[in-house]
Design a protein around this motif. Structure first.
Motif, PDB file in Angstrom:
ATOM      1  N   SER A 245     -16.275  79.052-153.849  1.00 35.37           N
ATOM      2  CA  SER A 245     -15.861  77.930-154.687  1.00 35.37           C
ATOM      3  C   SER A 245     -17.065  77.308-155.387  1.00 35.37           C
ATOM      4  O   SER A 245     -17.015  77.022-156.591  1.00 35.37           O
ATOM      5  CB  SER A 245     -15.145  76.878-153.830  1.00 35.37           C
ATOM      6  OG  SER A 245     -14.823  75.732-154.590  1.00 35.37           O
ATOM      7  N   LEU A 246     -18.140  77.114-154.641  1.00 38.21           N
ATOM      8  CA  LEU A 246     -19.350  76.529-155.229  1.00 38.21           C
ATOM      9  C   LEU A 246     -19.984  77.467-156.257  1.00 38.21           C
ATOM     10  O   LEU A 246     -20.516  77.014-157.274  1.00 38.21           O
ATOM     11  CB  LEU A 246     -20.348  76.190-154.118  1.00 38.21           C
ATOM     12  CG  LEU A 246     -19.900  75.092-153.143  1.00 38.21           C
ATOM     13  CD1 LEU A 246     -20.929  74.908-152.038  1.00 38.21           C
ATOM     14  CD2 LEU A 246     -19.668  73.772-153.873  1.00 38.21           C
ATOM     15  N   TYR A 247     -19.906  78.776-156.004  1.00 34.82           N
ATOM     16  CA  TYR A 247     -20.402  79.743-156.987  1.00 34.82           C
ATOM     17  C   TYR A 247     -19.620  79.610-158.297  1.00 34.82           C
ATOM     18  O   TYR A 247     -20.201  79.645-159.392  1.00 34.82           O
ATOM     19  CB  TYR A 247     -20.255  81.175-156.468  1.00 34.82           C
ATOM     20  CG  TYR A 247     -21.130  81.513-155.289  1.00 34.82           C
ATOM     21  CD1 TYR A 247     -22.302  80.813-155.027  1.00 34.82           C
ATOM     22  CD2 TYR A 247     -20.780  82.549-154.413  1.00 34.82           C
ATOM     23  CE1 TYR A 247     -23.101  81.117-153.937  1.00 34.82           C
ATOM     24  CE2 TYR A 247     -21.573  82.871-153.323  1.00 34.82           C
ATOM     25  CZ  TYR A 247     -22.730  82.150-153.091  1.00 34.82           C
ATOM     26  OH  TYR A 247     -23.510  82.471-152.004  1.00 34.82           O
ATOM     27  N   ILE A 249     -17.936  76.977-159.452  1.00 31.49           N
ATOM     28  CA  ILE A 249     -18.255  75.712-160.108  1.00 31.49           C
ATOM     29  C   ILE A 249     -19.615  75.786-160.792  1.00 31.49           C
ATOM     30  O   ILE A 249     -19.780  75.370-161.947  1.00 31.49           O
ATOM     31  CB  ILE A 249     -18.223  74.552-159.091  1.00 31.49           C
ATOM     32  CG1 ILE A 249     -16.800  74.358-158.559  1.00 31.49           C
ATOM     33  CG2 ILE A 249     -18.734  73.260-159.722  1.00 31.49           C
ATOM     34  CD1 ILE A 249     -16.716  73.383-157.403  1.00 31.49           C
ATOM     35  N   GLY A 250     -20.599  76.325-160.073  1.00 32.41           N
ATOM     36  CA  GLY A 250     -21.949  76.407-160.615  1.00 32.41           C
ATOM     37  C   GLY A 250     -22.057  77.332-161.813  1.00 32.41           C
ATOM     38  O   GLY A 250     -22.780  77.036-162.780  1.00 32.41           O
ATOM     39  N   TYR A 276      -7.750  75.934-154.302  1.00 34.78           N
ATOM     40  CA  TYR A 276      -9.063  75.986-154.964  1.00 34.78           C
ATOM     41  C   TYR A 276      -8.956  76.277-156.455  1.00 34.78           C
ATOM     42  O   TYR A 276      -9.900  76.784-157.065  1.00 34.78           O
ATOM     43  CB  TYR A 276      -9.940  77.033-154.274  1.00 34.78           C
ATOM     44  CG  TYR A 276     -10.530  76.526-152.980  1.00 34.78           C
ATOM     45  CD1 TYR A 276     -11.823  76.031-152.924  1.00 34.78           C
ATOM     46  CD2 TYR A 276      -9.778  76.495-151.818  1.00 34.78           C
ATOM     47  CE1 TYR A 276     -12.367  75.543-151.749  1.00 34.78           C
ATOM     48  CE2 TYR A 276     -10.297  76.008-150.626  1.00 34.78           C
ATOM     49  CZ  TYR A 276     -11.592  75.532-150.601  1.00 34.78           C
ATOM     50  OH  TYR A 276     -12.120  75.037-149.426  1.00 34.78           O
ATOM     51  N   ALA A 279     -11.719  74.953-158.835  1.00 32.19           N
ATOM     52  CA  ALA A 279     -12.973  75.704-158.952  1.00 32.19           C
ATOM     53  C   ALA A 279     -12.897  76.671-160.134  1.00 32.19           C
ATOM     54  O   ALA A 279     -13.878  76.864-160.865  1.00 32.19           O
ATOM     55  CB  ALA A 279     -13.254  76.469-157.660  1.00 32.19           C
ATOM     56  N   THR A 339     -15.385  70.763-153.966  1.00 30.98           N
ATOM     57  CA  THR A 339     -16.825  70.569-154.172  1.00 30.98           C
ATOM     58  C   THR A 339     -17.583  70.427-152.850  1.00 30.98           C
ATOM     59  O   THR A 339     -18.768  70.097-152.851  1.00 30.98           O
ATOM     60  CB  THR A 339     -17.066  69.316-155.034  1.00 30.98           C
ATOM     61  OG1 THR A 339     -16.395  68.193-154.438  1.00 30.98           O
ATOM     62  CG2 THR A 339     -16.522  69.525-156.442  1.00 30.98           C
ATOM     63  N   ASN A 340     -16.892  70.630-151.729  1.00 31.29           N
ATOM     64  CA  ASN A 340     -17.468  70.590-150.382  1.00 31.29           C
ATOM     65  C   ASN A 340     -17.953  69.201-149.970  1.00 31.29           C
ATOM     66  O   ASN A 340     -18.825  69.064-149.113  1.00 31.29           O
ATOM     67  CB  ASN A 340     -18.618  71.589-150.223  1.00 31.29           C
ATOM     68  CG  ASN A 340     -18.824  71.975-148.762  1.00 31.29           C
ATOM     69  OD1 ASN A 340     -17.875  72.046-147.988  1.00 31.29           O
ATOM     70  ND2 ASN A 340     -20.071  72.218-148.373  1.00 31.29           N
TER      71      ASN A 340
END
Length: 386
Positions: A245-247, A249-250, A276, A279, A339-340
């Motif tokens: 998910s963070l990958y 978003i980034g 998710y 994301a 976004t954790n």
């Protein structure tokens, strides 16, 4: 003469606000349309995989049908006075508890969780209905308690007893996300109803203790906490989903990769069309697109509270507040999970995440808020304590 009567009738409608709130309606429809478009993009790869690369719209088709049902419900509910729900608060509450208990004995398991009921081929989650009925009952109790809601007997025991009737079956289902969501919405309604803040703070402490105990004894929930705090410690298992998910978003950057061009949706990010999905929104539309969607949610929520403040009676005010708070809490929790900022809770993003029951219920609830908005210009009824 006839023309004069016609104009007089139109003037009365304008004065008492018999038309629904147009800004709220437009915001709801905008979020629905954008949500369906993003669902198609996020689910297309999974749909192709599930159907042997035959169609890319498997999930969109099902969601569109539920959206149609939801829009019909929204239109019907927007024309039903709020007093209708006041009369049927207790029967609806009882039905929701029966459905929740039925899940324990005859529910269907999906992805390892037994939370669904299948009746005549129609699969739905009773917890979605329970969220709505809890809000209706709390609004009724607020009207019944009046200023007595400040007292422990009513503001704590009264609301708390009604809430436990819903939360106990959910706890037996191990449905922590619904428990958390309904607990937060209940706090908002109790605050509006007039429950003393000290009791709410004590309740928050007890709830935190419950979560700690619950997580300690429920292994899968404990795994989620571990994945939240240290996803990099187990990147191929417990921390896999949040890292992907963070990958996503980034990699979206400021303007995104472009609509339909997500890479993580190609079976890298689990539940990319459900919990998710935001994301994927960030990956394809970037920070700018994500902020615009958040602004739409914020505008809908603020307009909903504006309608609640201008409702013609106490029951309508609390009912609208609860329904809008439900959307607000769900949205905030989902964005924090993606976004954790919070551990995974399994809470969907309203109007976007795949889930027919949730979408139809959400649209129906927005119809009730629209119904309440019809009376937004009437003089507020002054109610006294019983």
């Amino acid at each position: 003469m006839a023309a004069g009567k016609l104009f007089a009738k139109e003037d009365r409608r304008r004065i008492v606000g018999e038309t629904v709130d147009i800004p709220f309606l437009i915001l709801t429809l905008l979020l629905l349309v954008v949500g369906l478009v993003m669902l198609y993009s996020a689910s297309s790869a999974q749909s192709m995989y599930d159907t042997g690369y035959a169609i890319s719209t498997k999930y969109l088709q099902k969601q569109a049908v539920c959206a149609g049902i939801g829009l019909v419900c929204m239109w019907i509910f927007s024309r039903i006075p709020a007093s209708f729900w006041l009369k049927f608060a207790w029967p609806l509450y009882g039905i929701s508890i029966v459905l929740l208990l039925l899940v324990l004995v005859a529910g269907e398991s999906v992805n390892g969780a037994r939370r669904w009921i299948n009746i005549a081929g129609l699969q739905f989650q009773p917890s979605e209905i329970a969220k709505f009925t809890m809000i209706v009952l709390f609004a009724k109790l607020t009207k019944s308690f009046g200023t007595d809601a400040r007292k422990f007997r009513y503001g704590v025991l009264g609301f708390g007893g009604a809430l436990l009737g819903i939360l106990i079956p959910l706890a037996l289902e191990k449905h922590l996300s619904a428990i958390m969501l309904m607990g937060l919405v209940a706090v908002v309604i109790m605050f509006v109803a007039g429950t003393h803040p000290k009791w709410l703070l004590i309740g928050a402490g007890c709830a935190a203790l419950f979560v700690v105990v619950y997580v300690t004894f429920m292994g899968y929930a404990g795994d989620r906490i571990t994945a939240w705090l240290h996803p990099e410690s187990d990147p191929s298992d417990k921390g896999y989903q949040i890292l992907q998910s963070l990958y996503a978003i980034g990699s979206g950057g400021l303007f995104g990769l472009g609509f339909g061009k997500s890479r993580q949706k190609y079976l890298y990010l689990p539940f990319q069309y459900n919990d998710y999905i935001f994301a994927i929104v960030c990956e394809e539309l970037g920070l700018i697109g994500a902020l615009l969607i958040m602004i739409l949610f914020g505008a809908l929520i603020l307009r909903g509270f504006w309608i609640a403040l201008r409702a013609s009676d106490r029951f309508s005010t609390v009912l609208a507040t609860g329904l809008v708070a439900l959307i607000a809490v769900q949205t905030i929790l989902n964005l924090c999970v993606v976004t954790n900022l919070l551990p995974s809770t399994g809470i969907a993003l309203p109007f976007f995440s795949y889930g027919g029951t949730a979408l139809a219920v959400n649209l129906g609830e927005m119809g009730i808020v629209l119904s309440i908005s019809r009376q937004r210009n009437k003089t507020k009824i002054q109610e006294v304590a019983p």
